[in-house]
Scaffold this motif. Structure first.
Motif, PDB file in Angstrom:
ATOM      1  N   LYS A 111       0.860  -0.963  -0.220  1.00 16.63           N
ATOM      2  CA  LYS A 111       0.025   0.089  -0.187  1.00 16.63           C
ATOM      3  C   LYS A 111       0.695   1.421  -0.053  1.00 16.63           C
ATOM      4  CE  LYS A 111      -4.344  -1.925   2.219  1.00 16.63           C
ATOM      5  NZ  LYS A 111      -4.974  -1.685   1.145  1.00 16.63           N
ATOM      6  N   ASN A 112       2.144   1.111  -0.096  1.00 17.50           N
ATOM      7  CA  ASN A 112       3.195   2.240  -0.198  1.00 17.50           C
ATOM      8  C   ASN A 112       2.745   3.067   1.197  1.00 17.50           C
ATOM      9  OD1 ASN A 112       5.347   3.681  -1.163  1.00 17.50           O
ATOM     10  ND2 ASN A 112       3.941   4.837  -2.603  1.00 17.50           N
ATOM     11  N   ILE A 113       2.777   2.612   2.099  1.00 15.68           N
ATOM     12  CA  ILE A 113       2.512   3.401   3.680  1.00 15.68           C
ATOM     13  C   ILE A 113       3.919   3.240   4.220  1.00 15.68           C
ATOM     14  CG2 ILE A 113       1.750   3.449   5.622  1.00 15.68           C
ATOM     15  CD1 ILE A 113      -0.907   2.574   4.369  1.00 15.68           C
ATOM     16  N   LYS A 114       4.685   4.243   4.736  1.00 13.37           N
ATOM     17  CA  LYS A 114       5.767   4.340   5.455  1.00 13.37           C
ATOM     18  C   LYS A 114       5.708   5.308   6.418  1.00 13.37           C
ATOM     19  CE  LYS A 114      10.781   4.622   4.969  1.00 13.37           C
ATOM     20  NZ  LYS A 114      11.971   4.624   4.104  1.00 13.37           N
ATOM     21  N   ILE A 115       5.732   4.793   7.673  1.00 10.65           N
ATOM     22  CA  ILE A 115       5.528   5.870   8.713  1.00 10.65           C
ATOM     23  C   ILE A 115       6.791   5.716   9.966  1.00 10.65           C
ATOM     24  CG2 ILE A 115       4.269   6.107  11.220  1.00 10.65           C
ATOM     25  CD1 ILE A 115       1.835   4.816   9.750  1.00 10.65           C
ATOM     26  N   GLU A 116       7.224   6.830  10.275  1.00 10.85           N
ATOM     27  CA  GLU A 116       8.395   7.109  11.022  1.00 10.85           C
ATOM     28  C   GLU A 116       8.097   7.480  12.643  1.00 10.85           C
ATOM     29  OE1 GLU A 116      11.448   6.210  10.431  1.00 10.85           O
ATOM     30  OE2 GLU A 116      11.386   5.864   8.221  1.00 10.85           O
ATOM     31  N   ASP A 144       5.236  10.666   2.065  1.00 12.38           N
ATOM     32  CA  ASP A 144       4.520  10.964   0.649  1.00 12.38           C
ATOM     33  C   ASP A 144       4.460   9.802  -0.095  1.00 12.38           C
ATOM     34  OD1 ASP A 144       4.163  11.841  -2.222  1.00 12.38           O
ATOM     35  OD2 ASP A 144       3.906  13.820  -0.989  1.00 12.38           O
ATOM     36  N   PRO A 145       3.396   9.213  -0.736  1.00 12.61           N
ATOM     37  CA  PRO A 145       3.543   7.952  -1.462  1.00 12.61           C
ATOM     38  C   PRO A 145       3.921   8.340  -2.771  1.00 12.61           C
ATOM     39  CG  PRO A 145       1.459   9.224  -1.548  1.00 12.61           C
ATOM     40  CD  PRO A 145       2.166   9.837  -0.580  1.00 12.61           C
ATOM     41  N   ILE A 146       4.594   9.378  -3.355  1.00 12.03           N
ATOM     42  CA  ILE A 146       5.121   9.620  -4.430  1.00 12.03           C
ATOM     43  C   ILE A 146       6.543  10.067  -4.237  1.00 12.03           C
ATOM     44  CG2 ILE A 146       5.152  10.864  -6.633  1.00 12.03           C
ATOM     45  CD1 ILE A 146       1.895  10.903  -6.589  1.00 12.03           C
ATOM     46  N   ARG A 147       6.732  10.942  -3.546  1.00  7.76           N
ATOM     47  CA  ARG A 147       7.852  11.693  -3.184  1.00  7.76           C
ATOM     48  C   ARG A 147       8.700  11.095  -2.050  1.00  7.76           C
ATOM     49  NH1 ARG A 147       6.765  17.664  -2.840  1.00  7.76           N
ATOM     50  NH2 ARG A 147       4.870  16.905  -1.394  1.00  7.76           N
ATOM     51  N   GLU A 148       9.729  10.289  -2.412  1.00 13.23           N
ATOM     52  CA  GLU A 148      10.425   9.665  -1.438  1.00 13.23           C
ATOM     53  C   GLU A 148      11.192  10.592  -0.523  1.00 13.23           C
ATOM     54  OE1 GLU A 148      13.572   5.630  -1.007  1.00 13.23           O
ATOM     55  OE2 GLU A 148      13.493   6.964  -2.904  1.00 13.23           O
ATOM     56  N   TYR A 149      11.350  10.444   0.783  1.00 12.46           N
ATOM     57  CA  TYR A 149      12.024  11.041   1.848  1.00 12.46           C
ATOM     58  C   TYR A 149      11.168  12.286   2.087  1.00 12.46           C
ATOM     59  CZ  TYR A 149      15.619   7.903   0.872  1.00 12.46           C
ATOM     60  OH  TYR A 149      16.532   6.697   0.695  1.00 12.46           O
ATOM     61  N   VAL A 150       9.946  12.590   1.564  1.00  7.53           N
ATOM     62  CA  VAL A 150       9.040  13.766   1.904  1.00  7.53           C
ATOM     63  C   VAL A 150       8.219  13.269   3.008  1.00  7.53           C
ATOM     64  CG1 VAL A 150       7.478  15.602   1.104  1.00  7.53           C
ATOM     65  CG2 VAL A 150       9.665  14.779  -0.091  1.00  7.53           C
ATOM     66  N   TYR A 151       8.190  14.021   4.032  1.00 10.22           N
ATOM     67  CA  TYR A 151       7.258  13.409   5.388  1.00 10.22           C
ATOM     68  C   TYR A 151       6.382  14.517   5.750  1.00 10.22           C
ATOM     69  CZ  TYR A 151      10.078   9.057   5.985  1.00 10.22           C
ATOM     70  OH  TYR A 151      10.766   7.929   5.515  1.00 10.22           O
ATOM     71  N   TYR A 152       5.150  14.107   6.282  1.00 10.95           N
ATOM     72  CA  TYR A 152       4.068  14.900   6.764  1.00 10.95           C
ATOM     73  C   TYR A 152       4.027  14.684   8.275  1.00 10.95           C
ATOM     74  CZ  TYR A 152       3.177  15.412   2.017  1.00 10.95           C
ATOM     75  OH  TYR A 152       3.142  15.853   0.465  1.00 10.95           O
ATOM     76  N   GLN A 153       4.452  15.524   9.154  1.00 10.39           N
ATOM     77  CA  GLN A 153       4.686  15.439  10.630  1.00 10.39           C
ATOM     78  C   GLN A 153       3.111  15.264  10.884  1.00 10.39           C
ATOM     79  OE1 GLN A 153       7.192  17.092  13.456  1.00 10.39           O
ATOM     80  NE2 GLN A 153       5.562  17.998  14.307  1.00 10.39           N
ATOM     81  N   LEU A 154       2.498  14.026  11.693  1.00  9.48           N
ATOM     82  CA  LEU A 154       1.204  13.790  11.776  1.00  9.48           C
ATOM     83  C   LEU A 154       0.768  14.252  13.555  1.00  9.48           C
ATOM     84  CD1 LEU A 154       0.404  10.472  10.354  1.00  9.48           C
ATOM     85  CD2 LEU A 154       0.101  12.716   9.374  1.00  9.48           C
ATOM     86  N   LEU A 155       1.863  14.307  14.162  1.00  5.81           N
ATOM     87  CA  LEU A 155       1.853  14.127  15.828  1.00  5.81           C
ATOM     88  C   LEU A 155       3.109  14.319  16.322  1.00  5.81           C
ATOM     89  CD1 LEU A 155       0.017  13.608  18.354  1.00  5.81           C
ATOM     90  CD2 LEU A 155       0.405  11.133  18.036  1.00  5.81           C
ATOM     91  N   SER A 156       3.043  15.361  17.395  1.00  5.81           N
ATOM     92  CA  SER A 156       4.037  15.802  18.034  1.00  5.81           C
ATOM     93  C   SER A 156       3.667  15.936  19.545  1.00  5.81           C
ATOM     94  CB  SER A 156       4.922  16.709  17.564  1.00  5.81           C
ATOM     95  OG  SER A 156       6.119  17.022  18.560  1.00  5.81           O
ATOM     96  N   PHE A 157       4.421  15.351  20.338  1.00  5.00           N
ATOM     97  CA  PHE A 157       4.108  15.602  22.092  1.00  5.00           C
ATOM     98  C   PHE A 157       5.294  15.344  22.960  1.00  5.00           C
ATOM     99  CE2 PHE A 157       2.884  11.279  21.219  1.00  5.00           C
ATOM    100  CZ  PHE A 157       3.127  10.601  22.478  1.00  5.00           C
ATOM    101  N   TYR A 158       5.361  15.983  24.258  1.00  3.11           N
ATOM    102  CA  TYR A 158       6.275  15.686  25.007  1.00  3.11           C
ATOM    103  C   TYR A 158       6.105  14.106  25.680  1.00  3.11           C
ATOM    104  CZ  TYR A 158       7.620  20.619  24.866  1.00  3.11           C
ATOM    105  OH  TYR A 158       8.127  21.737  24.923  1.00  3.11           O
ATOM    106  N   THR A 159       6.896  13.398  25.640  1.00  5.70           N
ATOM    107  CA  THR A 159       6.752  12.362  26.687  1.00  5.70           C
ATOM    108  C   THR A 159       7.241  12.765  28.142  1.00  5.70           C
ATOM    109  OG1 THR A 159       9.106  11.488  25.994  1.00  5.70           O
ATOM    110  CG2 THR A 159       7.265  10.687  24.725  1.00  5.70           C
ATOM    111  N   ALA A 160       8.074  13.589  27.866  1.00  4.63           N
ATOM    112  CA  ALA A 160       8.692  14.271  29.556  1.00  4.63           C
ATOM    113  C   ALA A 160       8.924  15.799  29.276  1.00  4.63           C
ATOM    114  CB  ALA A 160       9.746  13.500  29.960  1.00  4.63           C
ATOM    115  N   GLN A 161       8.322  16.816  29.824  1.00  7.36           N
ATOM    116  CA  GLN A 161       8.610  18.117  29.603  1.00  7.36           C
ATOM    117  C   GLN A 161      10.162  18.460  30.217  1.00  7.36           C
ATOM    118  OE1 GLN A 161       5.136  20.817  29.889  1.00  7.36           O
ATOM    119  NE2 GLN A 161       6.713  22.453  30.046  1.00  7.36           N
ATOM    120  N   ARG A 162      10.223  17.739  31.283  1.00  8.97           N
ATOM    121  CA  ARG A 162      11.401  17.967  32.240  1.00  8.97           C
ATOM    122  C   ARG A 162      11.624  19.593  32.252  1.00  8.97           C
ATOM    123  NH1 ARG A 162      15.707  13.906  29.063  1.00  8.97           N
ATOM    124  NH2 ARG A 162      16.918  14.253  30.963  1.00  8.97           N
ATOM    125  N   GLU A 163      12.691  20.305  31.926  1.00  8.50           N
ATOM    126  CA  GLU A 163      12.871  21.510  32.521  1.00  8.50           C
ATOM    127  C   GLU A 163      12.510  22.591  31.309  1.00  8.50           C
ATOM    128  OE1 GLU A 163      15.529  19.427  31.932  1.00  8.50           O
ATOM    129  OE2 GLU A 163      15.782  18.842  33.993  1.00  8.50           O
TER     130      GLU A 163
END
Length: 231
Positions: A111-116, A144-163
């Motif tokens: 399905k040409n799906i690659k998730i990092e 991106d399913p057509i352009r290799e090494y082009v990524y869309y950031q779906l989610l970002s969060f702190y696993t630990a905020q620390r300082e």
């Protein structure tokens, strides 16, 4: 003749001044090492894929999607950051540091799906006096399913905020519980984004929990795939 001499003298003076300025010494010429930052053990628990070879997800229709786990890496990544020199803002200052980085690739070639999925320490910038205040950050991106090494950031969060002084990095949402395709999940990190993908506006969603990792996402065709089991 006097006028020509004066003009020549002035021109020479301007040239000398310009050369003198060019030869000014940058007080921040040397690269400053601000340290090596490792992940907390509690943050590493947000990558629950050790020993997992395959992840099975399903659509509401009952169709299945198999994601293989690949490229499970751990490294310390060197980075150099350029800021204004504190002593003289007309010059740059360079700061280097190393961040611990863990990465896993989820792949379905058919399905040409690659998730990092990446987990790394992130120092606070641009205030260099607070650069050692760090957070542990997890990101999920889809290629991106057509352009290799082009990524869309779906989610970002702190696993630990620390300082780290900032409360969030992106428009993070935390759901106490959510039901997806008839399944209930607790303590879910969620984000919804709209990207233009090869000329088409595409809606993405990503859901993540500490104990299961990526539990659901919308693909490029708008299908919502929900976690079923590990294999």
């Amino acid at each position: 003749m006097k006028r020509s001499f004066l003009q020549l003298a002035l021109a020479s003076g301007l040239i000398l001044c310009a050369c003198s300025k060019d030869k000014a010494i940058n007080p921040c010429a040397e690269t400053i090492d601000i340290g090596k930052f490792g992940l907390l053990e509690a943050s590493k628990g947000f990558l629950p894929y050790e020993g997992v070879n395959k992840i099975i997800l399903k659509r509401e229709t009952g169709d299945s999607l198999l994601l293989e786990t690949r490229s499970f890496n751990t490294n310390f990544v060197p980075t150099t950051k350029e800021l204004d020199c504190p002593e003289d803002g007309s010059f740059p200052a360079y700061y280097k540091y190393s961040s611990e980085w863990k990465d896993i690739t989820l792949l379905n070639s058919t399905k040409n799906i690659k998730i990092e999925i990446e987990l790394m320490t992130e120092p606070y910038f641009p205030e260099i006096d607070e650069a050692t205040k760090i957070a542990d950050v997890l990101t999920v991106a889809i290629e991106d399913p057509i352009r290799e090494y082009v990524y869309y950031q779906l989610l970002s969060f702190y696993t630990a905020q620390r300082e780290h002084p900032k409360p969030t990095i992106s428009e993070e949402q935390f759901l106490g519980s959510v039901e997806l395709n008839g399944q209930s999940f607790d303590y879910v990190y969620f984000e919804e984004k709209l990207f233009e993908v090869n000329g088409v506006m595409t809606n993405f969603q990503a859901y993540y929990t500490k104990n299961l990792g990526l539990i659901a996402f919308k693909d490029f065709e708008g299908h919502l795939w929900v976690f079923d089991r590990f294999e």
